[in-house]
Design an enzyme around this catalytic site. Structure first.
Site, PDB file in Angstrom:
ATOM      1  N   HIS A 269      -5.421 -22.612   8.608  1.00 19.44           N
ATOM      2  CA  HIS A 269      -6.774 -22.961   8.185  1.00 19.44           C
ATOM      3  C   HIS A 269      -7.509 -21.754   7.580  1.00 19.44           C
ATOM      4  O   HIS A 269      -8.135 -21.868   6.522  1.00 19.44           O
ATOM      5  CB  HIS A 269      -7.562 -23.523   9.368  1.00 19.44           C
ATOM      6  CG  HIS A 269      -9.018 -23.694   9.073  1.00 19.44           C
ATOM      7  ND1 HIS A 269      -9.520 -24.790   8.415  1.00 19.44           N
ATOM      8  CD2 HIS A 269     -10.071 -22.875   9.303  1.00 19.44           C
ATOM      9  CE1 HIS A 269     -10.824 -24.653   8.256  1.00 19.44           C
ATOM     10  NE2 HIS A 269     -11.190 -23.495   8.789  1.00 19.44           N
TER      11      HIS A 269
ATOM     12  N   CYS B 202      -6.552 -29.295   9.023  1.00 20.08           N
ATOM     13  CA  CYS B 202      -7.675 -30.221   8.826  1.00 20.08           C
ATOM     14  C   CYS B 202      -7.226 -31.511   8.159  1.00 20.08           C
ATOM     15  O   CYS B 202      -7.705 -32.587   8.523  1.00 20.08           O
ATOM     16  CB  CYS B 202      -8.767 -29.566   7.995  1.00 20.08           C
ATOM     17  SG  CYS B 202      -9.543 -28.170   8.817  1.00 20.08           S
TER      18      CYS B 202
ATOM     19  N   CYS C  94      -6.518 -27.765   4.237  1.00 14.05           N
ATOM     20  CA  CYS C  94      -5.424 -27.095   4.949  1.00 14.05           C
ATOM     21  C   CYS C  94      -4.641 -28.099   5.782  1.00 14.05           C
ATOM     22  O   CYS C  94      -5.128 -29.182   6.095  1.00 14.05           O
ATOM     23  CB  CYS C  94      -5.966 -25.971   5.835  1.00 14.05           C
ATOM     24  SG  CYS C  94      -6.414 -26.485   7.500  1.00 14.05           S
TER      25      CYS C  94
ATOM     26  N   ASP D  58      -8.143  -7.530   0.246  1.00 14.97           N
ATOM     27  CA  ASP D  58      -7.198  -7.860   1.307  1.00 14.97           C
ATOM     28  C   ASP D  58      -7.848  -7.514   2.630  1.00 14.97           C
ATOM     29  O   ASP D  58      -8.745  -6.666   2.687  1.00 14.97           O
ATOM     30  CB  ASP D  58      -5.923  -7.018   1.195  1.00 14.97           C
ATOM     31  CG  ASP D  58      -6.152  -5.605   1.727  1.00 14.97           C
ATOM     32  OD1 ASP D  58      -6.816  -4.819   1.032  1.00 14.97           O
ATOM     33  OD2 ASP D  58      -5.713  -5.298   2.854  1.00 14.97           O
TER      34      ASP D  58
ATOM     35  N   ASP E 174       0.867  -1.185   0.000  1.00 16.60           N
ATOM     36  CA  ASP E 174       0.000   0.000   0.000  1.00 16.60           C
ATOM     37  C   ASP E 174       0.905   1.237   0.000  1.00 16.60           C
ATOM     38  O   ASP E 174       2.121   1.127   0.008  1.00 16.60           O
ATOM     39  CB  ASP E 174      -0.946  -0.033   1.204  1.00 16.60           C
ATOM     40  CG  ASP E 174      -0.186  -0.013   2.524  1.00 16.60           C
ATOM     41  OD1 ASP E 174       1.060  -0.037   2.500  1.00 16.60           O
ATOM     42  OD2 ASP E 174      -0.833   0.023   3.578  1.00 16.60           O
ATOM     43  N   SER E 175       0.299   2.403   0.027  1.00 21.56           N
ATOM     44  CA  SER E 175       1.092   3.626  -0.114  1.00 21.56           C
ATOM     45  C   SER E 175       1.631   4.119   1.221  1.00 21.56           C
ATOM     46  O   SER E 175       2.502   4.966   1.271  1.00 21.56           O
ATOM     47  CB  SER E 175       0.230   4.726  -0.715  1.00 21.56           C
ATOM     48  OG  SER E 175      -0.756   5.103   0.238  1.00 21.56           O
ATOM     49  N   GLY E 176       1.106   3.595   2.310  1.00 17.70           N
ATOM     50  CA  GLY E 176       1.506   4.081   3.622  1.00 17.70           C
ATOM     51  C   GLY E 176       0.601   5.189   4.136  1.00 17.70           C
ATOM     52  O   GLY E 176       0.627   5.528   5.311  1.00 17.70           O
TER      53      GLY E 176
ATOM     54  N   CYS F 101     -11.802 -29.559   4.253  1.00 15.20           N
ATOM     55  CA  CYS F 101     -10.782 -28.506   4.101  1.00 15.20           C
ATOM     56  C   CYS F 101      -9.417 -29.127   3.817  1.00 15.20           C
ATOM     57  O   CYS F 101      -8.991 -30.045   4.501  1.00 15.20           O
ATOM     58  CB  CYS F 101     -10.737 -27.678   5.375  1.00 15.20           C
ATOM     59  SG  CYS F 101      -9.450 -26.434   5.352  1.00 15.20           S
TER      60      CYS F 101
HETATM   61 ZN   LIG Z   1      -8.703 -26.403   7.533  1.00 14.01          ZN
END
Ligand SMILES: [Zn+2]
Ligand SMILES: [Zn+2]
Lengths: 415, 509
Positions: A339, A313, A310, A270, A91-93, A308
């Site tokens: 996760h 999981c 991840c 974001d 970002d620009s700050g 999931c």
């Molecule tokens: Zn997960």
């Protein structure tokens, strides 16, 4: 930057595109996890890579303070410093300056603030912001904009919008002068508060400058404004922004916000929310958030989400084990961060697949039905999605609608 | 009833009763034909609330130094029954905590051996243990039943080690050794034969220590003998002997016999008194050493086989990257055993975490490679796809190389930055590095014992000359750590005050 739309939803404004930057290709729409200080909380760059994340965000304000530009320059840029080989956005700050620094005054020249180290008056100009971001070396950099809270009203909003346009010009000049267009891509930030008129003027002015910018962000939202106004502004901007530029909605992270924005034509978002909420013991799931601190999880040997992919999981970590460690051990935060990063990526990835398959409206309906099922659909989501031709209540005539933000929490069931 | 894994320990070098020795632990699970092997001298990884602090499961699996993991069980007594005892399926404790049975030996101890806080006295049939909800009483029969349900590979028998206010009277010590023997017999009575380790009781009193060892060897008769049949003595059921240093140091300090850092000179005779009557074929384990110097001392003068790594893990908490090697590879001015990466001298230091090791991709150094995820990061072999993001869609070349692809090392400057910005990733990276350095140290120890035992004493001497034994780097690091934490607290307070003021204004308006 190479930017190519590869699929469009037949009903909504959603689209899938391929964005190729100096550090590889990222398929949009995507969610960008935030590595404020050049690290995703508790994780390593290799872990992020294994999670299938291809674009993360660093904060310029923070990196400029620590480690500082001298270190980043000697390291050869932020990518090398943090060992991250994929795409990066800074970002620009400006936003942090206004929200974190006490005595910031905005003048035409730039943002005047007290240095957090010495207290000396210091000026962050648009040129300075761009050259700091050049040193950091992110693939996408943001213009310095004149940030006002989305709740501000009156002439200040117009002033900030117009100044943001003038600052964009200065950023474009600085960016070209440095000859960094090939490796770094400058994004403009559309301002104008909650006033559709001002937004329109800003859009017109910034679209005129399209040749100098690689993409557009929609700024000045997510500051506590009414959700019904929020989506209308997003829609207004996304409708008008050029097809051949990526659109980035700043500070958006709740699953319902992400999907509504995608349906309205947004490509990137974001937010610190998914990683922050992990540190407080909350796991995001397709059935709504789970607060692992609650004692109802103490003897629950199920994983967070059977499907999931991840690491937490797929290793069958039980809710009981997570309950035992969250908020006590950093590895509890790591397990949930892994996760939650995956949850966000899956929500967006499944959206991409559905858009390509022509089933995005069905995906929206099934996601919302499962996520909000019993508690009821937030009214603003219903309205927003109706505006692009999707009725969440189709096939669910008895579905409950709840006014207000409708954010799902898992705090009610006392511990 | 599932049988526990078979645990064998064999000495692989001819050795004196007390002195450097090589050994091998082989653990074989029922139904399996492969052994999980742990060479000794070696390390044991400490845990907190069932996890290796700072490491996610993928990280602890990346760290080959982590083989034997000890789980202090007391934190699980927050619930009754303790939750791991309810875990369904095979290898419940491994499953619950996420340690693959093929890779990790899990032991459980009632208490955290590192915790020396003052506790209410133990009773005739309970040990006072500590969990977040306060002090709990743990009885030997409950302990046996938890072990049966959790199925750890090794269990430390309950023992009556007082954590009240030292020094302890003769009467208290007598009670301690009697209770410890009785509680040992309780766990040996278990329906399935567990791999039991026993804490060598008796405090700092030599006769009491001897008496405890003798009681292990005593041929039991009557109901006591019936209880542990077919064993005839307690010692027959014991796989290994354990020495927790924290309570011994506390006693020695109150007796003002020694300063903390030199306590190992006082402790060696205590350990030897316990071991004198016992078989030298059994494994010897020490908890809570605090430096490589101390470890070498216990290897040299006793022949200890397993050491906990808690001090090296704790060093990661306070921002220290360990940097030492045995045998010493280069000599020069005396060095610290690590780098306190809070220090501003590392702001622009882009080298790998240690001088005595290099990263897999580091140039210009002939040091051995540190295999940790900080010095030698590996490109993940696979990544998770989320939808329309496979290499085909991305237009990426599929990965050609079959083997491991390394990335450049994590720099000291990066960790320095992470420490000063309170980023938890710093600790994760340091834990993996420190465990790898300690593991390499033990590999060096084993190699020397095996290849050139005659050089042992000279190398130990060289090590103590090369590296600062008073570990001042830890003291510096602790101070820096506190400073940064305090500054953070201040910042947070200022922010909170600001927020409150703002809210006050809002209500006033
Ligand atoms: Zn997960
Ligand atoms: Zn290392």
């Amino acid at each position: 930057m190479q930017f190519e739309v590869i699929a469009r939803c037949h009903t909504t404004r959603a689209r899938v595109s391929r964005m190729t930057l100096a550090h590889g290709t990222t398929v949009l729409p995507t969610f960008m996890p935030v590595a404020t200080q050049a690290a995703i909380k508790g994780l390593t760059s290799q872990q992020m890579e294994s999670l299938g994340v291809t674009l993360i965000l660093n904060n310029t304000y923070h990196l400029n303070l620590r480690p500082g530009l001298k270190v980043l320059a000697e390291a050869g840029g932020a990518h090398k410093f943090q060992g991250w080989d994929r795409n990066l956005l800074t970002d620009s700050g400006g936003f942090q300056l206004v929200s974190l620094s006490k005595f910031t005054t905005i003048t035409e020249e730039g943002a005047l603030f007290a240095s957090p180290f010495t207290g000396e008056p210091t000026m962050l100009t648009p040129e300075e912001s761009i050259s700091i971001q050049h040193t950091i070396g992110a693939d996408i950099i943001m213009q310095l904009d004149d940030v006002v809270s989305s709740l501000t009203t009156g002439t200040r909003v117009e002033e900030a919008m117009k100044r943001s346009v003038r600052w964009l010009d200065r950023c474009i000049v600085q960016h070209k002068k440095a000859g960094r267009q090939d490796t770094q891509n400058l994004f403009a930030i559309v301002q104008g508060g909650l006033d559709p008129n001002l937004r329109d003027q800003c859009l017109d002015a910034m679209i005129e400058r399209q040749d100098g910018v690689a993409g557009y962000a929609i700024g000045g939202l997510s500051g506590g404004e009414e959700k019904d106004i929020f989506w209308r502004i997003i829609k207004q901007c996304a409708d008008k922004l050029p097809e051949e530029r990526p659109r980035y909605s700043m500070g958006i992270g709740f699953a319902e916000d992400l999907l509504v924005c995608v349906a309205l034509g947004v490509d990137m978002a974001d937010c610190v929310f998914p990683t922050r909420t992990a540190r407080f013991g909350v796991a995001l799931t397709h059935d709504g958030p789970l607060n692992l601190k609650l004692s109802k999880h103490a003897r629950d040997f199920r994983t967070l989400d059977e499907k999931c992919p991840c690491p937490t999981c797929s290793d069958k970590t039980s809710r009981a084990m997570l309950h035992h460690i969250v908020t006590h051990e950093t590895s509890g935060a790591h397990a949930l961060t892994l996760h939650n990063v995956i949850f966000q990526a899956q929500v967006m990835g499944q959206a991409r697949e559905a858009i390509i398959a022509g089933t995005f409206p069905e995906y929206l309906r099934s996601f919302f039905a499962r996520y909000f099922g019993e508690s009821g659909y937030p009214e603003w989501c219903v309205n927003a999605l109706r505006s692009v031709g999707v009725d969440l209540l189709e096939g669910d005539p008895d579905g409950k609608i709840i006014p207000g933000s409708g954010v799902r929490w898992d705090y009610a069931q006392g511990s | 009833m599932t049988q526990p894994a078979s645990f064998t320990f064999s000495l692989t070098s001819p050795t004196a009763r007390y002195g450097p020795r090589l050994g091998k632990i082989a653990l074989r699970r029922p139904g399996s034909t492969v052994d999980l092997q742990i060479p000794t001298p070696g390390l044991l990884t400490a845990t907190s609330r069932g996890v290796v602090p700072h490491l996610s499961r993928d990280h602890h699996r990346l760290t080959d130094a982590i083989r034997w993991v000890n789980i202090p069980f007391e934190t699980f007594l927050e619930h009754n029954p303790p939750v791991p005892t309810l875990q369904p399926g095979q290898n419940p404790l491994h499953t619950f905590l996420g340690f693959p049975p093929g890779k990790h030996l899990l032991s459980i101890s009632a208490r955290d051996p590192y915790d020396g806080r003052e506790m209410p006295p133990n009773g005739k049939s309970h040990v006072s243990v500590y969990c977040l909800r306060g002090v709990r009483k743990l009885s030997p029969t409950d302990w046996s039943s938890y072990v049966l349900s959790c199925q750890p590979d090794v269990v430390f028998a309950l023992s009556d080690i007082p954590f009240t206010d030292p020094p302890y009277s003769q009467k208290r010590l007598t009670k301690s050794i009697e209770r410890s023997a009785t509680w040992l017999s309780t766990i040996l009575r278990s329906e399935t034969r567990q791999n039991v380790f026993v804490q060598m009781a008796g405090g700092t009193c030599l006769p009491a220590r001897k008496a405890f060892s003798d009681s292990l060897l005593e041929r039991l008769d009557g109901p006591e003998a019936d209880a542990i049949k077919p064993l005839t003595t307690l010692d027959e059921g014991v796989r290994g002997y354990t020495f927790d240093l924290v309570p011994l140091r506390q006693c020695l300090e109150t007796q003002a016999k020694t300063s903390h850092t030199l306590s190992h000179h006082e402790i060696v005779p205590l350990i030897k008194t316990s071991l004198d009557p016992l078989s030298e074929q059994k494994i010897r384990l020490i908890n809570s050493t605090e430096s490589p110097h101390e470890i070498l001392h216990y290897i040299s003068h006793v022949g200890i086989d397993i050491f906990d790594a808690r001090w090296a893990q704790r060093a990661a908490d306070i921002g220290v990257a360990l940097d030492f090697a045995f045998p010493v590879r280069s000599t020069g001015a005396q060095k610290d055993i690590g780098h306190c990466l809070y220090d501003t001298q590392y702001t622009l230091d882009f080298s790998p975490l240690a001088d005595s090791f290099r990263g897999a991709l580091s140039q210009g150094s002939t040091s051995p490679i540190c295999p940790c995820a900080a010095c030698s990061p590996v490109v993940p072999a696979t990544r998770i796809y989320h939808g329309a993001d496979t290499p085909v869609v991305l237009g990426e070349e599929p990965r050609k190389e079959a083997g491991t692809i390394y990335r450049p090392h994590v720099s000291r400057a990066y960790i320095h930055h992470l420490l000063h910005t309170h980023e938890m990733s710093a600790h994760a990276l340091l834990v993996m590095h420190n465990l790898a350095v300690l593991d390499a140290f033990f590999a060096g120890v084993r190699k020397l014992i095996s290849d050139a035992p005659e050089r042992w004493e000279a190398e130990v001497l060289k090590f103590s000359e090369e590296y600062d034994e008073s570990v001042t780097v830890f003291h510096q690091a602790r101070a820096s750590w506190r400073e940064v934490e305090l500054a953070r607290g201040k910042g947070r307070l200022a922010r909170e005050k600001e927020k409150k003021d703002a809210e006050g204004l809002a209500t006033a308006a």
